[in-house]
Design a protein around this motif. Sequence first.
Motif, PDB file in Angstrom:
ATOM      1  N   VAL A 605     -17.629   3.409  -9.189  1.00  0.00           N
ATOM      2  CA  VAL A 605     -17.457   2.311  -8.241  1.00  0.00           C
ATOM      3  C   VAL A 605     -16.093   2.515  -7.592  1.00  0.00           C
ATOM      4  O   VAL A 605     -15.066   2.451  -8.262  1.00  0.00           O
ATOM      5  CB  VAL A 605     -17.511   0.936  -8.937  1.00  0.00           C
ATOM      6  N   ARG A 606     -16.083   2.799  -6.292  1.00  0.00           N
ATOM      7  CA  ARG A 606     -14.822   2.996  -5.574  1.00  0.00           C
ATOM      8  C   ARG A 606     -14.278   1.616  -5.207  1.00  0.00           C
ATOM      9  O   ARG A 606     -14.511   1.100  -4.128  1.00  0.00           O
ATOM     10  CB  ARG A 606     -15.051   3.860  -4.346  1.00  0.00           C
ATOM     11  N   SER A 607     -13.523   1.038  -6.147  1.00  0.00           N
ATOM     12  CA  SER A 607     -13.173  -0.371  -6.036  1.00  0.00           C
ATOM     13  C   SER A 607     -12.020  -0.654  -5.087  1.00  0.00           C
ATOM     14  O   SER A 607     -11.682  -1.814  -4.861  1.00  0.00           O
ATOM     15  CB  SER A 607     -12.867  -0.955  -7.415  1.00  0.00           C
ATOM     16  N   CYS A 608     -11.410   0.380  -4.524  1.00  0.00           N
ATOM     17  CA  CYS A 608     -10.450   0.164  -3.443  1.00  0.00           C
ATOM     18  C   CYS A 608     -11.238   0.175  -2.130  1.00  0.00           C
ATOM     19  O   CYS A 608     -11.606   1.230  -1.613  1.00  0.00           O
ATOM     20  CB  CYS A 608      -9.385   1.259  -3.439  1.00  0.00           C
ATOM     21  N   SER A 609     -11.505  -1.016  -1.589  1.00  0.00           N
ATOM     22  CA  SER A 609     -12.344  -1.153  -0.407  1.00  0.00           C
ATOM     23  C   SER A 609     -11.533  -1.711   0.762  1.00  0.00           C
ATOM     24  O   SER A 609     -10.399  -2.170   0.598  1.00  0.00           O
ATOM     25  CB  SER A 609     -13.519  -2.088  -0.707  1.00  0.00           C
ATOM     26  N   ASN A 610     -12.139  -1.681   1.930  1.00  0.00           N
ATOM     27  CA  ASN A 610     -11.496  -2.283   3.103  1.00  0.00           C
ATOM     28  C   ASN A 610     -11.208  -3.763   2.859  1.00  0.00           C
ATOM     29  O   ASN A 610     -10.152  -4.282   3.229  1.00  0.00           O
ATOM     30  CB  ASN A 610     -12.407  -2.139   4.334  1.00  0.00           C
ATOM     31  N   GLU A 611     -12.152  -4.439   2.198  1.00  0.00           N
ATOM     32  CA  GLU A 611     -12.012  -5.869   1.960  1.00  0.00           C
ATOM     33  C   GLU A 611     -10.896  -6.169   0.959  1.00  0.00           C
ATOM     34  O   GLU A 611     -10.115  -7.107   1.157  1.00  0.00           O
ATOM     35  CB  GLU A 611     -13.337  -6.438   1.451  1.00  0.00           C
ATOM     36  N   SER A 612     -10.820  -5.375  -0.136  1.00  0.00           N
ATOM     37  CA  SER A 612      -9.765  -5.628  -1.123  1.00  0.00           C
ATOM     38  C   SER A 612      -8.390  -5.333  -0.544  1.00  0.00           C
ATOM     39  O   SER A 612      -7.422  -6.054  -0.816  1.00  0.00           O
ATOM     40  CB  SER A 612     -10.012  -4.793  -2.384  1.00  0.00           C
ATOM     41  N   CYS A 613      -8.295  -4.286   0.272  1.00  0.00           N
ATOM     42  CA  CYS A 613      -7.010  -3.958   0.897  1.00  0.00           C
ATOM     43  C   CYS A 613      -6.588  -5.048   1.886  1.00  0.00           C
ATOM     44  O   CYS A 613      -5.398  -5.409   1.967  1.00  0.00           O
ATOM     45  CB  CYS A 613      -7.095  -2.612   1.610  1.00  0.00           C
ATOM     46  N   ALA A 614      -7.550  -5.584   2.632  1.00  0.00           N
ATOM     47  CA  ALA A 614      -7.233  -6.656   3.577  1.00  0.00           C
ATOM     48  C   ALA A 614      -6.721  -7.885   2.838  1.00  0.00           C
ATOM     49  O   ALA A 614      -5.763  -8.549   3.276  1.00  0.00           O
ATOM     50  CB  ALA A 614      -8.471  -7.000   4.394  1.00  0.00           C
ATOM     51  N   PHE A 615      -7.329  -8.196   1.713  1.00  0.00           N
ATOM     52  CA  PHE A 615      -6.863  -9.347   0.935  1.00  0.00           C
ATOM     53  C   PHE A 615      -5.452  -9.125   0.406  1.00  0.00           C
ATOM     54  O   PHE A 615      -4.596 -10.008   0.502  1.00  0.00           O
ATOM     55  CB  PHE A 615      -7.816  -9.610  -0.233  1.00  0.00           C
ATOM     56  N   VAL A 616      -5.192  -7.955  -0.172  1.00  0.00           N
ATOM     57  CA  VAL A 616      -3.866  -7.682  -0.747  1.00  0.00           C
ATOM     58  C   VAL A 616      -2.792  -7.754   0.322  1.00  0.00           C
ATOM     59  O   VAL A 616      -1.720  -8.365   0.128  1.00  0.00           O
ATOM     60  CB  VAL A 616      -3.871  -6.308  -1.448  1.00  0.00           C
ATOM     61  N   LYS A 617      -3.044  -7.159   1.468  1.00  0.00           N
ATOM     62  CA  LYS A 617      -2.057  -7.193   2.550  1.00  0.00           C
ATOM     63  C   LYS A 617      -1.812  -8.614   3.025  1.00  0.00           C
ATOM     64  O   LYS A 617      -0.669  -9.015   3.307  1.00  0.00           O
ATOM     65  CB  LYS A 617      -2.523  -6.323   3.708  1.00  0.00           C
ATOM     66  N   ALA A 618      -2.875  -9.417   3.121  1.00  0.00           N
ATOM     67  CA  ALA A 618      -2.717 -10.801   3.566  1.00  0.00           C
ATOM     68  C   ALA A 618      -1.934 -11.612   2.536  1.00  0.00           C
ATOM     69  O   ALA A 618      -1.053 -12.407   2.901  1.00  0.00           O
ATOM     70  CB  ALA A 618      -4.086 -11.416   3.800  1.00  0.00           C
ATOM     71  N   LEU A 619      -2.234 -11.412   1.256  1.00  0.00           N
ATOM     72  CA  LEU A 619      -1.519 -12.149   0.212  1.00  0.00           C
ATOM     73  C   LEU A 619      -0.046 -11.783   0.182  1.00  0.00           C
ATOM     74  O   LEU A 619       0.828 -12.663   0.082  1.00  0.00           O
ATOM     75  CB  LEU A 619      -2.156 -11.852  -1.150  1.00  0.00           C
ATOM     76  N   GLU A 620       0.251 -10.496   0.303  1.00  0.00           N
ATOM     77  CA  GLU A 620       1.649 -10.066   0.305  1.00  0.00           C
ATOM     78  C   GLU A 620       2.358 -10.489   1.591  1.00  0.00           C
ATOM     79  O   GLU A 620       3.583 -10.575   1.620  1.00  0.00           O
ATOM     80  CB  GLU A 620       1.729  -8.545   0.137  1.00  0.00           C
ATOM     81  N   GLY A 621       1.582 -10.793   2.621  1.00  0.00           N
ATOM     82  CA  GLY A 621       2.174 -11.286   3.869  1.00  0.00           C
ATOM     83  C   GLY A 621       2.365 -12.783   3.878  1.00  0.00           C
ATOM     84  O   GLY A 621       2.774 -13.348   4.895  1.00  0.00           O
ATOM     85  N   GLY A 622       2.042 -13.433   2.760  1.00  0.00           N
ATOM     86  CA  GLY A 622       2.264 -14.862   2.653  1.00  0.00           C
ATOM     87  C   GLY A 622       1.144 -15.718   3.204  1.00  0.00           C
ATOM     88  O   GLY A 622       1.330 -16.931   3.377  1.00  0.00           O
TER      89      GLY A 622
END
Length: 784
Positions: A605-622
């Motif tokens: 399962v390639r669990s690094c996805s476009n969706e997970s990356c978008a969430f992480v970037k948004a969370l780290e962006g506040g």
Amino acid sequence: MAEAHQAVAFQFTITPEGIDLQLSYQALNQIYLSGVRSWKKRVSRMRNSVIKGVYPASPSSWLFVVIAILATMYMRSDPSMGLIAKIQQHLPLSVILMSHYGGQTMVSALVFSTLLWLSLILTLRFCLKLLLSYHRWMFEQHGRVSTTTKVWVTLLRLLSGRKPLLYSYQTSLPHLPVPAIKDTLTRYLESVRPLLTGPEFERMSELANQFESTLGNRLQRYLKLKALWATNYVSDWWEEYIYLRSRSPIMVNSNYYGMDFLYVTPTAVQAARAGNTITALLLYRRKVNREELKPTRVPGTVIPLCAAQCERMFNTTRTPGDETDVLQHWQDSEFVAVYHRGRFFRLWVYRAGRLLCPREIEFQIQRILDDPSPPQPGEDKLGALTAGDRIPWSQMRKQYFSSGVNKRSLDAIERAAFFVTLDDEEQGMKGDDPAGNLDRYAKSLLHGKCYDRWFDKSFSIVIYKNGKNGLNAEHSWADAPTVAHLWEYTLATDAFQLGYTEDGHCKGEVDRSLPHPQRLLWDIPTETQVTSSLAVATALADNVDCHVFPFREFGKGRIKKLRISPDAFIQISLQLAYYRDRGGFCLTYEASMTRLFREGRTETVRSCSNESCAFVKALEGGEQCRRLFRLAAEKHQNLYRLAMTGAGIDRHLFCLYVVSKYLGVDSPFLKEVLSEPWRLSTSQTPIQQMELFDLKNHPDFISLGGGFGPVADDGYGVSYIIVGEDMINFHVSSKYSCSDTDSHRFGVQISQALQDILALLTPETKTASSNSKGPAQTQSKKLL
């Protein structure tokens, strides 16, 4: 010595008066009883072969069919529509001569009934296989079960109604399908999109398109041909090329470990813990041999999983070769191999066909512990050969272990049911430094001293001086869930069924006439490969940074209240932790099983996805990004479902690469894909037998799970086990040689990421939308 004479069935001497023959009736009786046990096992295997051979019908159903046919004929009706008469015409002459007219009719009816019965069995098995090939239930939304799935559930329950044996479903499991090459390439490009820059992604897309339009379809045709012929188009190549052909050490790189209870050590007596542990393992082997274990199923459902990996669990060894290793399996063995302070022993665990009781095994183990004899020259560090590179071990085996006393002793180790190490160290969490003690405990199980484990055995048990235990498992023959099932049974049987006396000893009586454990003898030259293999293994072991920590802030109970899959929650948390630790994303491996199919093993399962990356970037962006998290969680669950149902990416690409090598053609695309490093390799160890552990009345009997070494030199290996409702245990590994990784630092990041995501989602708990999609496991429990 008395025990030496008991091992001799008869003696004879030649004298002037003739031959003086002396028989040992006790020894002959032992041989007789052992033979009886062997024949009982053969009969049991034959009986089980018949029962599982006719599943989902039963052997008694044959009698029902015969009676029904004869009853119909008695009513002067021909249910065969003339076939019985035709069979009667073609009966062998010997049958005709021995039977009168009525007898010939009876024989013909029996033949017809048997053929009809076999046809019904094949029809039922075909129907069951069709039912097990249906996987759309896994993709349906929570609370919206289709009529097709409801009918499917009913039919599957009807055909699975009889109590099956361990291997009853094997012939009814579907074959792993070969995905369409276009679908695999599309999913691959989607998986690497967040990891590549624009120009890099365009180049990779061009390579993929070129591969599809030229070489890809040709390789695909060969792969489909194999899928038609072979039981599983992946598993044999996966075992051979990923595991057996690897020439690097299997210690750390391949083998993995399992731990004891976190808070509890049932006894501090080393010999007693060994006695119960060995007994529990042999009881499990008895269940496997008799096929008394229930077939493993998808949690909460009646859907069976492939049990083929159980076949090589015991009496199995990986033997080295110059180009490839070989897995050797023996039907049975009545002894285990034991290592203690540089000495090897053969410990017989059966006597006269009877399994020794735990107290007797403890008695024998204590004899080994009390044995003052020193190791023979070259014996103490002999196990290092299994920890170093494979080619030197293969050459040593041919040169020094192919005949004589060395071969006999090596055979005793390799043919043993499993390997036992009586470690002279103390391990566990208790002490002045519980966190550091857990880390040292993990390292000890992963590699030990590099010479006090036999890493080639299917699994090795380690019993520490303070009674703590654990195991180290070789990876080529099976995956972690199979070993975890064995280990769960062992821990539960040891603690809750076998038990100990008040002073910490095993229960039962001792027959003190038991022969002493047999020392294995060696004749090893001074100049051997042992020293260099030990140097290679020590350098590898010293470079491993292990960190084990229980996460107690919350568990799956809080996560499930948010209507989120616990596994998706943890995997997205790992993405957030890695981003904070390394400042970016990486190719992430999560192991998923494909045991819905016959001889299935794992998929990625390639669990690094476009969706997970978008969430992480948004969370780290506040940003407040609950919606992005929901999308990432659902994407992860969909990827997991695709992997389980044979629509994964990596095994298909791997097999295409193998075909290209057989054809002698090069593919720049496949070469680049197969060389991409997995800098974050993860795996969940699920608890499969919750009924064995009463956490309500015994909350301290919590499993620590297990772990493995890092896959990439500059990456992390993360294993986790969800325990009960309120705890998750993590195992993190990396290499000291990489300045960019630190297992303890990453562990802190994991803990913080879990808490940050829960804090983000908690305000939504009461207002969560009722139409949110739940995990596949939750859906399956509602369905089945």
